[in-house]
Write an enzyme that holds these catalytic residues in place. Structure first.
Site, PDB file in Angstrom:
ATOM      1  N   SER A   1       0.837  -1.195   0.000  1.00 50.04           N
ATOM      2  CA  SER A   1       0.000   0.000   0.000  1.00 50.04           C
ATOM      3  C   SER A   1       0.880   1.256   0.000  1.00 50.04           C
ATOM      4  O   SER A   1       1.698   1.435  -0.901  1.00 50.04           O
ATOM      5  CB  SER A   1      -0.959  -0.051   1.197  1.00 50.04           C
ATOM      6  OG  SER A   1      -1.970   0.912   1.084  1.00 50.04           O
TER       7      SER A   1
ATOM      8  N   ASP B   1      -9.891  -4.974  -4.705  1.00 52.20           N
ATOM      9  CA  ASP B   1      -9.515  -3.901  -3.778  1.00 52.20           C
ATOM     10  C   ASP B   1     -10.469  -2.720  -3.928  1.00 52.20           C
ATOM     11  O   ASP B   1     -10.623  -2.161  -5.012  1.00 52.20           O
ATOM     12  CB  ASP B   1      -8.081  -3.472  -4.086  1.00 52.20           C
ATOM     13  CG  ASP B   1      -7.418  -2.718  -2.950  1.00 52.20           C
ATOM     14  OD1 ASP B   1      -8.114  -1.996  -2.224  1.00 52.20           O
ATOM     15  OD2 ASP B   1      -6.192  -2.863  -2.812  1.00 52.20           O
TER      16      ASP B   1
ATOM     17  N   HIS C   1      -7.996  -5.269  -0.283  1.00 50.86           N
ATOM     18  CA  HIS C   1      -6.739  -4.597   0.035  1.00 50.86           C
ATOM     19  C   HIS C   1      -5.918  -5.366   1.069  1.00 50.86           C
ATOM     20  O   HIS C   1      -4.709  -5.515   0.915  1.00 50.86           O
ATOM     21  CB  HIS C   1      -7.046  -3.179   0.537  1.00 50.86           C
ATOM     22  CG  HIS C   1      -5.854  -2.287   0.601  1.00 50.86           C
ATOM     23  ND1 HIS C   1      -5.204  -1.831  -0.525  1.00 50.86           N
ATOM     24  CD2 HIS C   1      -5.176  -1.761   1.667  1.00 50.86           C
ATOM     25  CE1 HIS C   1      -4.196  -1.060  -0.166  1.00 50.86           C
ATOM     26  NE2 HIS C   1      -4.147  -1.006   1.149  1.00 50.86           N
TER      27      HIS C   1
END
Length: 253
Positions: A83, A203, A230
């Protein structure tokens, strides 16, 4: 000399790996199950971002991660970024090409799109208001795939919300603010190390189009997909580990 203090632990022995975690996460939540797997054949340097209101900038955070590894005696290393950590990893590779030997980027982005920017602004607003339960519900709704959340018993969802609200990392607001400002677009074409980009195709927080763009912009990058939201380390941990360790093995990292 870095001005961003990190809390660092070192695991295992062998070629170096540095971990770069996501916003609102930490080493334990993002990589806790992965560290023993990686440490079986590597020296893993695991640094948590500041758990306070220390101002964060991308260059400073990238430099701090590199400095933590060198201070631990790990001179060169691949970086596993998740991320926000993908942007930190890319910037570290761009600024320290003599140190970084490879990049493994999951659920990442070069710069925030409209949805990601809106999400982290909502995070900051809810945290400023002390609305921790609403923050936790937003994290649940965007962090996990629709299929995963709807497959859970209702009481499990409520318990996840309670646990998340009670354990929000103290540095989350600063990390969310950093997501708003990152932009590694100009760094990507300059990279010359083996790179793996993993898209999480369900996601709802960082759209998989961002991973596709990363892979397209990095020369020679390998691209893979996992059918997960995610928080891939919760939804598909085994599949994620296999992709990462396979790439490390193939490239001798």
């Amino acid at each position: 000399m870095t001005t961003i203090p990190l809390h660092t632990t070192v695991h295992g022995s062998g070629p170096g790996i540095v971990l770069a975690h996501g916003a609102g996460g930490g080493i334990e939540s993002n990589f806790g199950t992965l560290i023993p797997v990686l440490a079986a054949a590597h020296t893993v340097v695991a640094s948590d971002y500041p758990g306070d209101d220390t101002p964060l900038d991308l260059d400073g955070l990238a430099d701090a991660l590199v400095a933590a590894a060198v201070d631990a005696g790990v001179e060169t290393f691949a970086i596993v970024g998740f991320s926000l950590g993908t942007a930190v990893a890319v910037r570290a590779a761009a600024r320290h090409p003599d140190r970084v030997t490879g990049l493994l980027l999951t659920a990442g982005l070069a710069a925030p799109d409209n949805r990601a920017r809106s999400a982290v602004r909502a995070w900051q607003d809810l945290l400023d208001r002390g609305a921790h339960e609403s923050f936790a519900r937003l994290v649940l709704l965007t962090g996990f795939s629709t299929e995963f959340v709807n497959g859970l018993p209702a009481e499990t969802v409520d318990e996840m919300v309670r646990q998340t609200a009670a354990s929000i990392p103290r540095g989350t607001r600063r990390q969310a603010a950093l997501v708003e400002t990152v932009d590694t677009t100009a760094d990507l074409p300059t990279l010359s190390v083996p790179t793996l980009v993993i898209a999480t195709t369900a996601d709802l927080l960082v759209d998989p189009a961002n991973s596709r763009a990363l892979a397209a912009a990095v020369p020679g990058a390998e691209y893979a997909e996992i059918a997960a939201g995610h928080v891939v380390m919760v939804e598909r941990p085994g599949e994620w580990e296999k992709l990462l360790t396979g790439f490390l093995d193939r490239h001798g990292l």
